[in-house]
Design an enzyme around this catalytic site. Structure first.
Site, mmCIF file in Angstrom:
data_model
loop_
_atom_site.group_PDB
_atom_site.id
_atom_site.type_symbol
_atom_site.label_atom_id
_atom_site.label_comp_id
_atom_site.label_asym_id
_atom_site.label_seq_id
_atom_site.Cartn_x
_atom_site.Cartn_y
_atom_site.Cartn_z
ATOM 1 C CB CYS A 188 5.814 2.576 -13.196
ATOM 2 S SG CYS A 188 5.049 3.870 -12.219
ATOM 3 C CD GLU A 202 -0.268 5.683 -8.497
ATOM 4 O OE1 GLU A 202 -0.191 3.566 -9.080
ATOM 5 O OE2 GLU A 202 0.586 5.421 -9.447
ATOM 6 C CG HIS A 249 0.745 -2.674 5.732
ATOM 7 N ND1 HIS A 249 -0.752 -1.694 6.196
ATOM 8 C CD2 HIS A 249 1.813 -2.356 5.892
ATOM 9 C CE1 HIS A 249 0.595 -0.427 6.438
ATOM 10 N NE2 HIS A 249 1.902 -1.203 6.307
HETATM 11 ZN ZN LIG Z 1 3.648 2.759 -9.005
#
Ligand SMILES: [Zn+2]
Length: 186
Positions: A62, A166, A105
Site C-alpha cells: 500500500c 476499497e 479520478h
Molecule cells: Zn489502497
C-alpha cells in the site's frame, strides 16, 4: 390505536329558513397499515468513484501508488414523515455527490506526503490534499464530517453512517448520532 384527522371541506346544508349552513366534519380514521409515519427506518444511498492514493507509512504494497474503485454507502436513520419519507433520496445525493465528484479520478494525497504532493503539483494532475493518511477509515470519517453539518438541523433524523469500501471484501464505517434524538439521550 393510531388515528389521523381528516379535515374535509366544509359541507353546505340548508336550514329550515333556507339559509346555507356550513358544517365542519371531523373524522377519526385509523391509519392504514401502510402508514409508517413516526416509526424509525433506515434509508441509504450508494456512491462510486475512482481514485488513486498510497499509504507512505505502510509496510507492504500500500506504500506504492495505486488506485481503487471506491464504493460508499451513506445510511440515515430517522422517523418517517408525513410524506412517507425519512428523507428524499434526491436531497441526500444533492449533498453527497459534489463531495464524490471532487475526489473522482483524483489522487488523494496526505499533506505530509511531500514526494507525491510535489510531483502532482508539477505535473498539474488532479490532486486533493487532506490532513490524514488516506486509509478507508479516514476517508469514511472525512465524508461523515462533511455530510453531518448539512443534516444537523433536520430534527427527525437520528443517525448517519458512512461505509467506504476499497475492495469487495473490506470496508470501514464511521457513524454518529445526530438531531434531537441525540440531545434526548444525553
Ligand atoms: Zn489502497
Amino acid at each position: 390505536m393510531l388515528v389521523q384527522f381528516i379535515n374535509l371541506p366544509l359541507i353546505p346544508s340548508l336550514s329550515k329558513e333556507g339559509k346555507e349552513n356550513k358544517i365542519f366534519h371531523l373524522f377519526f380514521v385509523p391509519l392504514s397499515k401502510g402508514d409508517h409515519r413516526g416509526s424509525t427506518m433506515k434509508i441509504a444511498c450508494d456512491f462510486h468513484w475512482e481514485m488513486g492514493h498510497r499509504l507512505p507509512e505502510h509496510a507492504g504494497g500500500c506504500k506504492n501508488v495505486h488506485g481503487h474503485s471506491y464504493n460508499m454507502r451513506v445510511e440515515i436513520d430517522g422517523e418517517v414523515q408525513r410524506n412517507g419519507m425519512v428523507m428524499d433520496f434526491f436531497d441526500i445525493k444533492k449533498i453527497v455527490q459534489p463531495l464524490v465528484e471532487k475526489l473522482d479520478h483524483s489522487f488523494l494525497c496526505s499533506e505530509t506526503d511531500m514526494l507525491m504532493k510535489n510531483f502532482l503539483a508539477k505535473a498539474k494532475m488532479k490532486c486533493v490534499l487532506v490532513p490524514f493518511q488516506t486509509t478507508a477509515e479516514n476517508i469514511a470519517r472525512y465524508f461523515l464530517d462533511a455530510i453531518r453539518p448539512r443534516l444537523k438541523k433536520v430534527k427527525h433524523l437520528r443517525r448517519i453512517s458512512v461505509r467506504v469500501a476499497e475492495t469487495e471484501s473490506s470496508f470501514a464505517e464511521a457513524a454518529e448520532e445526530i438531531g434531537e434524538w441525540r440531545n434526548l439521550k444525553i
